[in-house]
Scaffold this motif. Structure first.
Motif, PDB file in Angstrom:
ATOM      1  N   SER A 133      -4.871   7.179   9.754  1.00  0.00           N
ATOM      2  CA  SER A 133      -4.744   6.531  11.038  1.00  0.00           C
ATOM      3  C   SER A 133      -4.061   7.657  12.050  1.00  0.00           C
ATOM      4  O   SER A 133      -3.534   8.354  11.924  1.00  0.00           O
ATOM      5  CB  SER A 133      -3.870   5.497  11.199  1.00  0.00           C
ATOM      6  OG  SER A 133      -3.624   4.895  12.463  1.00  0.00           O
TER       7      SER A 133
ATOM      8  N   ARG B  43      -7.324  10.377  11.365  1.00  0.00           N
ATOM      9  CA  ARG B  43      -8.146   9.302  10.850  1.00  0.00           C
ATOM     10  C   ARG B  43      -9.482  10.137  10.546  1.00  0.00           C
ATOM     11  O   ARG B  43     -10.134  10.564  11.280  1.00  0.00           O
ATOM     12  CB  ARG B  43      -8.320   8.084  11.807  1.00  0.00           C
ATOM     13  CG  ARG B  43      -9.212   7.075  11.523  1.00  0.00           C
ATOM     14  CD  ARG B  43      -9.341   6.484  12.798  1.00  0.00           C
ATOM     15  NE  ARG B  43     -10.368   5.093  12.388  1.00  0.00           N
ATOM     16  CZ  ARG B  43     -10.791   4.253  13.398  1.00  0.00           C
ATOM     17  NH1 ARG B  43     -10.678   4.401  14.728  1.00  0.00           N
ATOM     18  NH2 ARG B  43     -11.424   2.994  12.959  1.00  0.00           N
TER      19      ARG B  43
ATOM     20  N   GLN C 219      -2.639   6.840  14.809  1.00  0.00           N
ATOM     21  CA  GLN C 219      -1.367   5.885  15.159  1.00  0.00           C
ATOM     22  C   GLN C 219      -0.167   6.636  14.456  1.00  0.00           C
ATOM     23  O   GLN C 219       0.235   5.926  13.456  1.00  0.00           O
ATOM     24  CB  GLN C 219      -1.500   4.601  15.069  1.00  0.00           C
ATOM     25  CG  GLN C 219      -2.808   3.911  15.625  1.00  0.00           C
ATOM     26  CD  GLN C 219      -2.710   3.915  17.174  1.00  0.00           C
ATOM     27  OE1 GLN C 219      -1.441   4.008  17.959  1.00  0.00           O
ATOM     28  NE2 GLN C 219      -3.788   3.841  17.843  1.00  0.00           N
TER      29      GLN C 219
ATOM     30  N   THR D 161       3.597   7.456  13.589  1.00  0.00           N
ATOM     31  CA  THR D 161       4.796   6.611  13.771  1.00  0.00           C
ATOM     32  C   THR D 161       5.808   7.823  13.910  1.00  0.00           C
ATOM     33  O   THR D 161       6.181   8.299  13.013  1.00  0.00           O
ATOM     34  CB  THR D 161       5.135   5.567  12.834  1.00  0.00           C
ATOM     35  OG1 THR D 161       4.067   4.638  12.589  1.00  0.00           O
ATOM     36  CG2 THR D 161       6.571   4.837  13.053  1.00  0.00           C
TER      37      THR D 161
ATOM     38  N   GLU E 275       0.861  -9.128   6.085  1.00  0.00           N
ATOM     39  CA  GLU E 275       0.175  -8.096   5.090  1.00  0.00           C
ATOM     40  C   GLU E 275      -1.024  -7.506   5.684  1.00  0.00           C
ATOM     41  O   GLU E 275      -1.604  -6.392   5.284  1.00  0.00           O
ATOM     42  CB  GLU E 275      -0.181  -8.749   3.797  1.00  0.00           C
ATOM     43  CG  GLU E 275       1.112  -9.163   2.979  1.00  0.00           C
ATOM     44  CD  GLU E 275       0.669 -10.138   1.802  1.00  0.00           C
ATOM     45  OE1 GLU E 275      -0.157 -10.836   2.003  1.00  0.00           O
ATOM     46  OE2 GLU E 275       1.291 -10.000   0.888  1.00  0.00           O
ATOM     47  N   TRP E 276      -1.639  -7.940   6.805  1.00  0.00           N
ATOM     48  CA  TRP E 276      -2.804  -7.649   7.433  1.00  0.00           C
ATOM     49  C   TRP E 276      -2.322  -6.461   8.628  1.00  0.00           C
ATOM     50  O   TRP E 276      -3.450  -6.247   8.867  1.00  0.00           O
ATOM     51  CB  TRP E 276      -3.824  -8.590   7.635  1.00  0.00           C
ATOM     52  CG  TRP E 276      -4.168  -9.405   6.518  1.00  0.00           C
ATOM     53  CD1 TRP E 276      -3.645 -10.428   6.035  1.00  0.00           C
ATOM     54  CD2 TRP E 276      -5.592  -9.335   6.002  1.00  0.00           C
ATOM     55  NE1 TRP E 276      -4.453 -10.971   5.059  1.00  0.00           N
ATOM     56  CE2 TRP E 276      -5.660 -10.184   4.918  1.00  0.00           C
ATOM     57  CE3 TRP E 276      -6.637  -8.489   6.076  1.00  0.00           C
ATOM     58  CZ2 TRP E 276      -6.581 -10.513   4.132  1.00  0.00           C
ATOM     59  CZ3 TRP E 276      -7.596  -8.609   5.556  1.00  0.00           C
ATOM     60  CH2 TRP E 276      -7.591  -9.535   4.274  1.00  0.00           C
ATOM     61  N   GLU E 277      -1.236  -6.456   8.871  1.00  0.00           N
ATOM     62  CA  GLU E 277      -0.968  -5.705  10.015  1.00  0.00           C
ATOM     63  C   GLU E 277      -1.467  -4.372   9.956  1.00  0.00           C
ATOM     64  O   GLU E 277      -1.622  -3.790  11.032  1.00  0.00           O
ATOM     65  CB  GLU E 277       0.677  -5.547   9.985  1.00  0.00           C
ATOM     66  CG  GLU E 277       1.182  -4.785  11.525  1.00  0.00           C
ATOM     67  CD  GLU E 277       2.795  -4.974  11.602  1.00  0.00           C
ATOM     68  OE1 GLU E 277       3.279  -4.369  12.443  1.00  0.00           O
ATOM     69  OE2 GLU E 277       3.399  -5.539  10.681  1.00  0.00           O
ATOM     70  N   PRO E 278      -1.616  -3.421   8.931  1.00  0.00           N
ATOM     71  CA  PRO E 278      -2.128  -2.139   9.102  1.00  0.00           C
ATOM     72  C   PRO E 278      -3.749  -1.968   9.801  1.00  0.00           C
ATOM     73  O   PRO E 278      -4.225  -1.041  10.286  1.00  0.00           O
ATOM     74  CB  PRO E 278      -1.966  -1.591   7.812  1.00  0.00           C
ATOM     75  CG  PRO E 278      -1.251  -2.424   7.089  1.00  0.00           C
ATOM     76  CD  PRO E 278      -1.046  -3.497   7.937  1.00  0.00           C
TER      77      PRO E 278
END
Length: 722
Positions: A306, A290, A308, A310, A94-97
């Motif tokens: 962000s 961001r 990043q 996708t 759940e902490w991946e972001p």
């Protein structure tokens, strides 16, 4: 005349097709320039966005002045707002972001890129988050030898555990240990000053957590939750990991902690994101960007979005496989073009931009990260009520969209250019082959319109006459030229007959007048002037007759019948008679000593020999013999007449057998010659399927004229001749 060699027409057309490559090159240069233009536009757009956001925060000192200490001198632990609730289950999915915001401790070296770190036992990385008044944390601790707490021991420091050092709302030091008895739920105890025993005996149920070994087996993951009210007014605490590897001695091997910088208090400064600031900027974030709000002490107070991006998967198209194969070429071309004047600094932070913004100057920086991504940072200052800079807004956005657009456009340009060039190449190839074929055909027909002796074989062309282009115009021009040449040739061929008719009438009158003059005045018989006039009349008549015979020779040859005769006997009899006709010359005959049969017209062969003998008699050296030779080859016979005397000049050897060519200048006789003798020899020889050639003798004493004729091949006629 030597033939000049140069590039073929097809080669020139191919070079013209290759020259079309300049068009995709101009397109490529335009793309490179467009990249600079788009990046400049993106930089200006980001700076305007930063200015617009800073306008919302201007004059809001209350949003930035809520920390009691300066961040300088402290190891800052950032607490990030959590958009969703976290389930405490010992898993960090759940902490991946927030993985890109992990803080590592105890690694060698402490590199920015986690892939470059060397992880030691007891080292860990940490992510802190905040939601609904709760402080959440997830830790991944590297530990190959895990020692869990033994419940039979009262001491809590003889197993792997985590320590939290903080300052209570009353200003007293607080010590909290997260104890792990086994994988699963943890217990939190308030500890004494030595970190050995629990100060209250019972765990604090307000603190919850869960520990779970990692999937790789060389680490364990701890998730915990602590109420923020425990740190009310004191935004400082420290985290330590205590590593115990020997389950027998249970001695502490190492302690890894989030140490402050030298000279600071033994706590880390916890910077909480400002909820109000976050609420202001959260709705302003957009895809691929961001937004950071930083206070004057360089503390991040709010963050959203962000850079990043996708990429969305696209459905494969028909030409995707072709474009995929072009991507290495596209990247190399773009890198080469970008490397010509690349002034982008390879950096991992934008401190220069932030410093300029806090100093009151908006700025933009394009930088390349260590992972190869390119990011544009735009920063604009936030001004307070007294024109004091209280912070800055930073907008970061990568250039992937621009670069991907450029790459996609270049891929399509290369693909379309390659296909267009191939199509143009094939069309030019087909056109050049067709054009060369037409020109070669027209050239061959034009060449065949005239034989090797320069005589016209046809008076018009048939190829390309109806074509409407320039080749058709050329064909019609050549055909008209051949028609006019044919008319002129016919005029020249008919002229001897016309001249014979027109000249013979006055010659007959002149001859009759001379005869009448002799009859009327006998005393003039034998007069030298009268004899000279008579010889002139006879010579003019002979010349006219020779010209007429030469003009009619080819026609008469075509109507004559051939028969098989023995040339050995014919030449022997002919040479014997030559002694009577030319009493002042000696002749030598050497035959083949056997019958030599050929299909010829005998009187034409004698006419041919007459011309050869006359030529030899005129040029031979007095007192030397004229030799007549007959030789047999496999399928041909050769008749050679050789004499000693002057040789042929090399420059006229090729034209000796043409009409109106003579070399009798300086000969002993004073007869008028038109150069028809050897011409008649050639015409008769070719009519019989033979050839004629002239050569100087090897010792340079004279010349030899050789006629080559085919031998007879008809057995029936051979037996009849025998």
């Amino acid at each position: 005349m030597s033939r000049r060699r140069g590039p073929r027409l097809s080669t020139k057309l191919m070079l013209l097709g290759v020259a079309l490559l300049i068009l995709p090159w101009f397109s490529f240069r335009q793309l490179v320039e467009m990249e600079s233009f788009l990046i400049q536009g993106q930089s200006q757009a980001q700076l305007l966005a930063a200015e617009g956001i800073s306008t919302l925060l201007n004059g809001r000192e209350d949003l930035f002045d809520d920390l009691p200490l300066s961040a300088e001198g402290y190891e800052v632990l950032y607490v990030h707002p959590l958009p969703v609730a976290v389930r405490l289950d010992g898993r960090d999915g759940e902490w991946e972001p927030l993985f890109d915001r992990r803080q590592g401790f105890g690694t060698v070296p402490d590199a920015e890129d986690p892939s470059e770190r060397i992880w030691l036992d007891g080292s860990f990385d940490l992510i802190l988050g905040e939601r609904n008044g709760q402080l959440y944390g997830v830790m991944r601790v590297n530990d190959r030898e895990r020692v869990w707490r033994d419940p039979d021991y009262l001491r809590l420091d003889n197993a792997d555990h985590v320590r939290l050092s903080y300052v209570t709302p009353e200003g007293e030091p607080g010590r909290l240990q997260l104890s792990m008895q086994e994988p699963g739920v943890i217990s939190a105890y308030h500890m004494d000053a030595d970190w050995r025993f629990a100060a209250q005996g019972q765990p604090d149920n307000r603190i919850q957590g869960f520990v779970q070994p990692s999937t790789t087996g060389d680490a364990w993951v701890l998730e915990f939750r602590v109420p923020l009210e425990m740190f009310q007014g004191r935004s400082r605490f420290g985290i330590s990991v205590v590593d115990v590897d020997d389950p027998g001695t249970r001695e502490i091997r190492a302690i890894t902690q989030t140490l402050p910088k030298a000279g600071a208090e033994a706590f880390n400064l916890v910077v909480l994101r400002s909820p109000e600031v976050l609420n202001i900027v959260e709705g302003l974030g957009y895809a691929g960007a961001r937004i950071l709000v930083i206070d004057a002490r360089r503390r991040v107070r709010a963050e959203t979005g962000s850079y990043q991006s996708t990429p969305e998967p696209e459905a494969p198209g028909l030409g995707d496989s072709v474009l995929e194969s072009l991507r290495p070429l596209v990247r190399s071309l773009l890198d080469a073009a970008r490397g010509e004047n690349d002034e982008i600094a390879i950096a991992s932070s934008g401190e220069e931009v932030i410093s300029d913004a806090i100093a009151g100057t908006p700025s933009v920086l394009r930088r390349r990260l260590v992972n190869g991504e390119e990011v544009i940072m735009a920063a604009h200052p936030i001004v307070g009520r007294e024109q004091r800079v209280i912070g800055s807004v930073v907008v970061e956005q990568n250039t992937d969209d621009i670069l991907e657009l450029q790459r996609a456009a270049l891929e399509r340009i290369i693909g379309v250019s390659a296909a267009s060039l191939l199509a143009v190449f094939l069309v030019l190839l087909a056109f050049s082959i067709r054009l060369a074929w037409r020109i070669r055909g027209l050239g061959a027909e034009t060449t065949n319109a005239i034989d090797t002796q320069g005589r016209l074989k046809t008076n018009q062309l048939r190829r390309e006459i109806d074509a409407g282009d320039e080749i058709g115009d050329l064909a019609r021009s050549v055909s008209n030229m051949l028609a006019k040449l044919h008319q002129h040739t016919q005029f020249l061929e008919n002229m001897p007959r016309t001249l014979r008719h027109e000249i013979n009438n006055p010659l007959n009158t002149l001859s009759t007048s001379l005869q009448n003059l002799e009859q009327e005045k006998p005393e003039l018989v034998g007069n030298k002037y009268l004899d000279a006039a008579r010889r002139g009349v006879l010579r003019i008549g002979a010349i006219v007759q020779n010209l007429a015979d030469a003009a009619n020779l080819e026609e008469s040859l075509g109507a004559e019948d051939l028969e098989v005769i023995d040339l050995e006997q014919l030449l022997e009899n002919y040479v014997r008679n030559c002694a009577t006709v030319h009493p002042r010359c000696s002749f030598v005959f050497r035959g083949a000593a056997q019958p030599v049969l050929a299909r010829v017209a005998d009187y034409r062969i004698e006419q041919l020999l007459d011309k050869m003998i006359d030529n030899a008699v005129d040029f031979h050296t007095p007192g030397t013999p004229i030799r007549v030779l007959l030789d047999l080859k496999r399928e041909t016979l050769e008749i050679t007449v050789a004499n000693q005397g002057p040789t042929f000049p090399e420059e006229i050897r090729e034209s000796l057998f043409d009409s109106m060519v003579t070399q009798r200048t300086g000969t002993r006789d004073n007869r008028l010659h038109f150069g028809l003798g050897l011409y008649v020899v050639r015409v008769i020889a070719e009519r019989h399927g033979g050839t004629v050639r002239a050569a100087n003798l090897m010792d340079g004493s004279g010349v030899a004229v050789t006629v080559s004729l085919p031998l007879a091949q008809d057995p029936v006629r051979l037996r009849a001749a025998g």
